[in-house]
Motif scaffolding. Structure first.
Motif, PDB file in Angstrom:
ATOM      1  N   LYS A   1       0.831  -1.202   0.000  1.00 39.39           N
ATOM      2  CA  LYS A   1       0.000   0.000   0.000  1.00 39.39           C
ATOM      3  C   LYS A   1       0.867   1.254   0.000  1.00 39.39           C
ATOM      4  CE  LYS A   1      -3.591   2.376   2.657  1.00 39.39           C
ATOM      5  NZ  LYS A   1      -4.443   2.327   3.877  1.00 39.39           N
ATOM      6  N   ASP A   2       1.913   1.261   0.844  1.00 36.09           N
ATOM      7  CA  ASP A   2       2.800   2.428   0.921  1.00 36.09           C
ATOM      8  C   ASP A   2       3.529   2.652  -0.401  1.00 36.09           C
ATOM      9  OD1 ASP A   2       2.023   2.789   3.524  1.00 36.09           O
ATOM     10  OD2 ASP A   2       3.767   1.757   4.389  1.00 36.09           O
ATOM     11  N   GLU A   3       4.032   1.568  -0.993  1.00 34.77           N
ATOM     12  CA  GLU A   3       4.769   1.684  -2.247  1.00 34.77           C
ATOM     13  C   GLU A   3       3.867   2.168  -3.374  1.00 34.77           C
ATOM     14  OE1 GLU A   3       7.913   1.733  -4.796  1.00 34.77           O
ATOM     15  OE2 GLU A   3       7.974   1.337  -2.632  1.00 34.77           O
ATOM     16  N   PHE A   4       2.645   1.656  -3.417  1.00 36.72           N
ATOM     17  CA  PHE A   4       1.712   2.045  -4.473  1.00 36.72           C
ATOM     18  C   PHE A   4       1.295   3.510  -4.316  1.00 36.72           C
ATOM     19  CE2 PHE A   4      -2.511   1.971  -6.605  1.00 36.72           C
ATOM     20  CZ  PHE A   4      -2.067   1.603  -7.869  1.00 36.72           C
ATOM     21  N   CYS A   5       1.028   3.926  -3.069  1.00 35.34           N
ATOM     22  CA  CYS A   5       0.661   5.324  -2.831  1.00 35.34           C
ATOM     23  C   CYS A   5       1.821   6.257  -3.172  1.00 35.34           C
ATOM     24  CB  CYS A   5       0.250   5.518  -1.373  1.00 35.34           C
ATOM     25  SG  CYS A   5      -1.327   4.750  -0.946  1.00 35.34           S
TER      26      CYS A   5
ATOM     27  N   LEU B   1       1.918   6.664  -6.921  1.00 33.08           N
ATOM     28  CA  LEU B   1       0.867   7.535  -7.441  1.00 33.08           C
ATOM     29  C   LEU B   1       1.157   9.006  -7.144  1.00 33.08           C
ATOM     30  CD1 LEU B   1      -2.365   5.497  -6.552  1.00 33.08           C
ATOM     31  CD2 LEU B   1      -1.240   5.703  -8.773  1.00 33.08           C
ATOM     32  N   GLU B   2       1.762   9.282  -5.992  1.00 36.70           N
ATOM     33  CA  GLU B   2       2.065  10.668  -5.623  1.00 36.70           C
ATOM     34  C   GLU B   2       3.104  11.282  -6.553  1.00 36.70           C
ATOM     35  OE1 GLU B   2       3.270  10.497  -1.594  1.00 36.70           O
ATOM     36  OE2 GLU B   2       1.242  10.187  -0.801  1.00 36.70           O
ATOM     37  N   SER B   3       4.046  10.465  -7.011  1.00 31.61           N
ATOM     38  CA  SER B   3       5.116  10.973  -7.866  1.00 31.61           C
ATOM     39  C   SER B   3       4.826  10.794  -9.354  1.00 31.61           C
ATOM     40  CB  SER B   3       6.438  10.269  -7.529  1.00 31.61           C
ATOM     41  OG  SER B   3       6.317   8.868  -7.738  1.00 31.61           O
ATOM     42  N   PHE B   4       3.705  10.151  -9.678  1.00 30.94           N
ATOM     43  CA  PHE B   4       3.425   9.831 -11.081  1.00 30.94           C
ATOM     44  C   PHE B   4       2.721  10.994 -11.766  1.00 30.94           C
ATOM     45  CE2 PHE B   4       1.022   7.812 -14.538  1.00 30.94           C
ATOM     46  CZ  PHE B   4       2.052   7.118 -15.163  1.00 30.94           C
ATOM     47  N   ASP B   5       3.068  11.207 -13.021  1.00 36.03           N
ATOM     48  CA  ASP B   5       2.442  12.245 -13.840  1.00 36.03           C
ATOM     49  C   ASP B   5       1.055  11.765 -14.267  1.00 36.03           C
ATOM     50  OD1 ASP B   5       1.704  14.220 -15.553  1.00 36.03           O
ATOM     51  OD2 ASP B   5       3.451  14.077 -16.877  1.00 36.03           O
TER      52      ASP B   5
ATOM     53  N   THR C   1       1.742   1.955 -17.343  1.00 36.17           N
ATOM     54  CA  THR C   1       2.083   0.854 -18.239  1.00 36.17           C
ATOM     55  C   THR C   1       2.500  -0.376 -17.446  1.00 36.17           C
ATOM     56  OG1 THR C   1       4.398   1.532 -18.401  1.00 36.17           O
ATOM     57  CG2 THR C   1       2.845   2.515 -19.975  1.00 36.17           C
ATOM     58  N   SER C   2       2.691  -1.471 -18.150  1.00 44.97           N
ATOM     59  CA  SER C   2       3.113  -2.711 -17.493  1.00 44.97           C
ATOM     60  C   SER C   2       4.496  -2.564 -16.869  1.00 44.97           C
ATOM     61  CB  SER C   2       3.111  -3.863 -18.501  1.00 44.97           C
ATOM     62  OG  SER C   2       3.972  -3.578 -19.590  1.00 44.97           O
ATOM     63  N   SER C   3       5.368  -1.753 -17.495  1.00 42.52           N
ATOM     64  CA  SER C   3       6.708  -1.544 -16.933  1.00 42.52           C
ATOM     65  C   SER C   3       6.631  -0.799 -15.603  1.00 42.52           C
ATOM     66  CB  SER C   3       7.580  -0.768 -17.924  1.00 42.52           C
ATOM     67  OG  SER C   3       7.009   0.501 -18.208  1.00 42.52           O
ATOM     68  N   ASP C   4       5.650   0.104 -15.465  1.00 43.68           N
ATOM     69  CA  ASP C   4       5.460   0.805 -14.194  1.00 43.68           C
ATOM     70  C   ASP C   4       5.064  -0.169 -13.089  1.00 43.68           C
ATOM     71  OD1 ASP C   4       5.994   3.335 -15.295  1.00 43.68           O
ATOM     72  OD2 ASP C   4       3.925   3.528 -16.000  1.00 43.68           O
ATOM     73  N   VAL C   5       4.185  -1.093 -13.427  1.00 42.30           N
ATOM     74  CA  VAL C   5       3.742  -2.084 -12.443  1.00 42.30           C
ATOM     75  C   VAL C   5       4.904  -2.975 -12.029  1.00 42.30           C
ATOM     76  CG1 VAL C   5       2.180  -4.021 -12.024  1.00 42.30           C
ATOM     77  CG2 VAL C   5       1.391  -2.047 -13.343  1.00 42.30           C
TER      78      VAL C   5
ATOM     79  N   ASN D   1      10.712  -2.582  -6.622  1.00 49.26           N
ATOM     80  CA  ASN D   1      11.014  -1.755  -5.447  1.00 49.26           C
ATOM     81  C   ASN D   1      10.644  -2.479  -4.160  1.00 49.26           C
ATOM     82  OD1 ASN D   1      11.887   0.254  -7.165  1.00 49.26           O
ATOM     83  ND2 ASN D   1       9.962   1.413  -7.079  1.00 49.26           N
ATOM     84  N   LEU D   2       9.500  -3.179  -4.185  1.00 53.91           N
ATOM     85  CA  LEU D   2       9.094  -3.945  -3.005  1.00 53.91           C
ATOM     86  C   LEU D   2      10.092  -5.059  -2.703  1.00 53.91           C
ATOM     87  CD1 LEU D   2       5.224  -4.278  -3.547  1.00 53.91           C
ATOM     88  CD2 LEU D   2       6.365  -3.117  -1.653  1.00 53.91           C
ATOM     89  N   ALA D   3      10.581  -5.722  -3.760  1.00 56.98           N
ATOM     90  CA  ALA D   3      11.549  -6.806  -3.571  1.00 56.98           C
ATOM     91  C   ALA D   3      12.860  -6.272  -2.998  1.00 56.98           C
ATOM     92  CB  ALA D   3      11.794  -7.515  -4.901  1.00 56.98           C
ATOM     93  N   LYS D   4      13.307  -5.110  -3.497  1.00 57.85           N
ATOM     94  CA  LYS D   4      14.538  -4.507  -2.975  1.00 57.85           C
ATOM     95  C   LYS D   4      14.377  -4.135  -1.503  1.00 57.85           C
ATOM     96  CE  LYS D   4      16.058  -2.585  -7.409  1.00 57.85           C
ATOM     97  NZ  LYS D   4      16.314  -1.330  -8.172  1.00 57.85           N
ATOM     98  N   LYS D   5      13.218  -3.577  -1.168  1.00 60.47           N
ATOM     99  CA  LYS D   5      12.955  -3.200   0.216  1.00 60.47           C
ATOM    100  C   LYS D   5      12.959  -4.426   1.116  1.00 60.47           C
ATOM    101  CE  LYS D   5       9.592  -0.774   3.117  1.00 60.47           C
ATOM    102  NZ  LYS D   5       8.295  -0.050   3.154  1.00 60.47           N
ATOM    103  N   ARG D   6      12.385  -5.512   0.626  1.00 56.88           N
ATOM    104  CA  ARG D   6      12.336  -6.746   1.410  1.00 56.88           C
ATOM    105  C   ARG D   6      13.743  -7.304   1.626  1.00 56.88           C
ATOM    106  NH1 ARG D   6       8.910  -8.801   4.801  1.00 56.88           N
ATOM    107  NH2 ARG D   6       7.252  -8.067   3.423  1.00 56.88           N
ATOM    108  N   ARG D   7      14.598  -7.230   0.585  1.00 58.27           N
ATOM    109  CA  ARG D   7      15.971  -7.726   0.716  1.00 58.27           C
ATOM    110  C   ARG D   7      16.764  -6.888   1.706  1.00 58.27           C
ATOM    111  NH1 ARG D   7      15.475  -8.662  -4.978  1.00 58.27           N
ATOM    112  NH2 ARG D   7      16.430  -6.623  -5.427  1.00 58.27           N
ATOM    113  N   ARG D   8      16.562  -5.563   1.674  1.00 57.17           N
ATOM    114  CA  ARG D   8      17.269  -4.694   2.618  1.00 57.17           C
ATOM    115  C   ARG D   8      16.864  -4.991   4.055  1.00 57.17           C
ATOM    116  NH1 ARG D   8      16.032  -0.597  -1.176  1.00 57.17           N
ATOM    117  NH2 ARG D   8      14.369   0.145   0.212  1.00 57.17           N
TER     118      ARG D   8
END
Length: 469
Positions: A408-412, A415-419, A425-429, A435-442
């Motif tokens: 939820k945090d990542e998606f929000c 959206l806040e930074s998106f034009d 697009t599918s690449s955005d998804v 980003n979620l995977a990187k956060k989980r690894r960290r």
């Protein structure tokens, strides 16, 4: 130049539209399959009143066999399959003598042949009187087809035999006269294109059920008729209501005459018109296990075993209408007014059309049962998910809730930074999930690791804490 890259632009769809489309596709699949999960062969259920049937042209190229949903998925995966929608009184053929050495994986012990199964050219992938496949590779546009409730074949609108003339049918002795037949010039539909009729009978099968001409004209759907159909139906509206309740008290009067839009033809028709009075319809027999009572008067339309005075007031064995084959569109709940007297029941059996009295034979009832099964399945899934979550330990529950919160945090944040003038697009998804995977690894890399000292009696103490690297 702007139109050069139009084909390369990704189709735009909102999340709500996507979810609605998925739900609609799942619902359509459930309606076609009757809520069948496709897990077990239906052979053990015998000749089912109605079920989804498929033909495998790889195994039976002659189109002389049909298989159930489960067998089409398990036994004939990768084969050339023809989807036949639904068939009545059909039993799964998979693995019987028509398949040679092929053995059904789900239920191998089948009879050599299902003698009561009926087959037509649909099982070869051909439809309509034109004997063409669907979809038709030679057609510029795929035309909608409608199904006859009797032969269960599918027809193109241009091959239905729709007419604009007004003709009648000859009724045998003792009534030597013409009975008006509806002349449909187009398929009855509303402004949105939805069908106004409940059932369709093709012109070939209409000769089998010519006795329907003895009923009030309100049995036909007036939406596709030309001429004075509206006035005629309004005239017979009260008659239809009397037919529906004829097993109680009341007088049934049916006009058997040819109605025409012109005054001259009306005068001629009226001179030949004969009124048939049935008087008070009374029960002459009883259904098994039931005694007569105040509520028995409305059972004649529900229990085909009741023997009542014919609501038509005539002997159908003597008065046998002879009609020219025409396409027929029946109005809503038309089956409910069909007579259930002993002679009419014998006639239905002789013509092998007694399924017309069975409400469960209708496509509408088949789809209603599918919707009910779907609702039950969704409720079971919801209950299973909740039960699964409740069985988890505290740590697992926290992990799931944290995962939902992170998404939820990542998606929000996205959206806040998106034009907003651009399209997601599918690449955005994909980027969101990366980003979620990187956060989980960290989080796992720098998670605290506790060093424990476990004593022999099972107790422990924390010696220290280090950060994982």
């Amino acid at each position: 130049m702007d139109g050069v890259f139009d084909d390369e632009v990704e189709q735009t769809v909102t999340i709500d539209e996507y979810l609605n489309n998925v739900e609609a596709e799942e619902l359509n699949a459930d309606l076609v399959l009757g809520g069948d999960e496709g897990e077990e062969c239906t052979y053990n259920m015998g000749y089912m009143k109605r079920q989804a049937i498929f033909s495998c042209l790889t195994c039976t190229p002659d189109g002389n066999a049909g298989v159930c949903t489960a067998c089409s998925l398990s036994c004939h995966d990768g084969h050339e399959i023809v989807e036949l929608w639904t068939k009545r009184n059909f039993r799964c053929d998979c693995g019987n003598s028509k398949f040679g050495e092929f053995v059904c994986k789900l239920f191998p012990k089948k009879n050599v042949e299902n003698a009561e199964n009926l087959y037509n050219h649909n099982f070869k992938g051909l439809y309509c009187s034109c004997d063409r496949p669907y979809p038709d590779p030679d057609a510029k546009a795929q035309e909608e087809m409608i199904q006859c409730i009797m032969c269960e074949d599918w027809f193109h609108e241009e091959h239905l035999g729709l007419e604009s003339s007004n003709e009648g049918c000859f009724v045998g002795q003792p009534y030597f006269q013409f009975v008006s037949l509806p002349n449909f010039s187009f398929i009855p539909r509303d402004e949105e294109g939805e069908p106004l009729y409940e059932d369709f009978i093709c012109k070939t099968c209409s000769t089998v059920c010519s006795f329907l001409t003895l009923y009030p004209q309100t049995i036909w759907e007036a939406g596709g008729q030309k001429g004075d159909a509206t006035a005629s139906n309004a005239k017979n509206k009260g008659v239809l209501e009397n037919v529906s309740s004829a097993c109680g008290s009341g007088k049934l009067e049916i006009d058997i005459c040819a109605h025409d839009s012109s005054e001259k033809d009306n005068a001629t028709a009226n001179s030949n018109c004969q009124s048939v009075a049935a008087g008070n319809a009374s029960v002459v027999g009883e259904s098994s296990g039931k005694s007569s009572g105040p509520n028995d008067s409305d059972q004649c339309t529900k229990d085909t075993n009741l023997h009542i005075t014919c609501v038509l007031g005539i002997d159908v064995e003597v008065t046998s209408p002879v009609s020219e084959g025409k396409p027929l569109f029946l109005s809503k709940s038309w089956r409910d007014i069909l007579c259930r007297c002993e002679k009419c029941l014998d006639m239905y059996n002789q013509k092998q059309i007694n399924y017309l009295l069975d409400r469960e034979d209708t496509i509408a009832e088949y789809e209603n049962m599918a919707k009910q099964k779907r609702e039950e399945k969704l409720q079971q899934q919801e209950g299973a998910e909740l039960s699964f979550f409740n069985k988890l330990g505290h740590i697992e529950k926290v992990e799931i809730l944290n995962g939902i919160a992170d998404f939820k945090d990542e998606f929000c944040s996205f959206l806040e930074s998106f034009d907003t003038s651009k399209t997601i697009t599918s690449s955005d998804v994909h980027q969101i999930f990366e980003n979620l995977a990187k956060k989980r690894r960290r989080m796992h890399s720098f998670a605290p690791v506790f060093i424990l000292l476990v004593a022999g009696n099972g107790t422990y103490s924390v010696l220290g804490c280090v950060m994982g690297i």
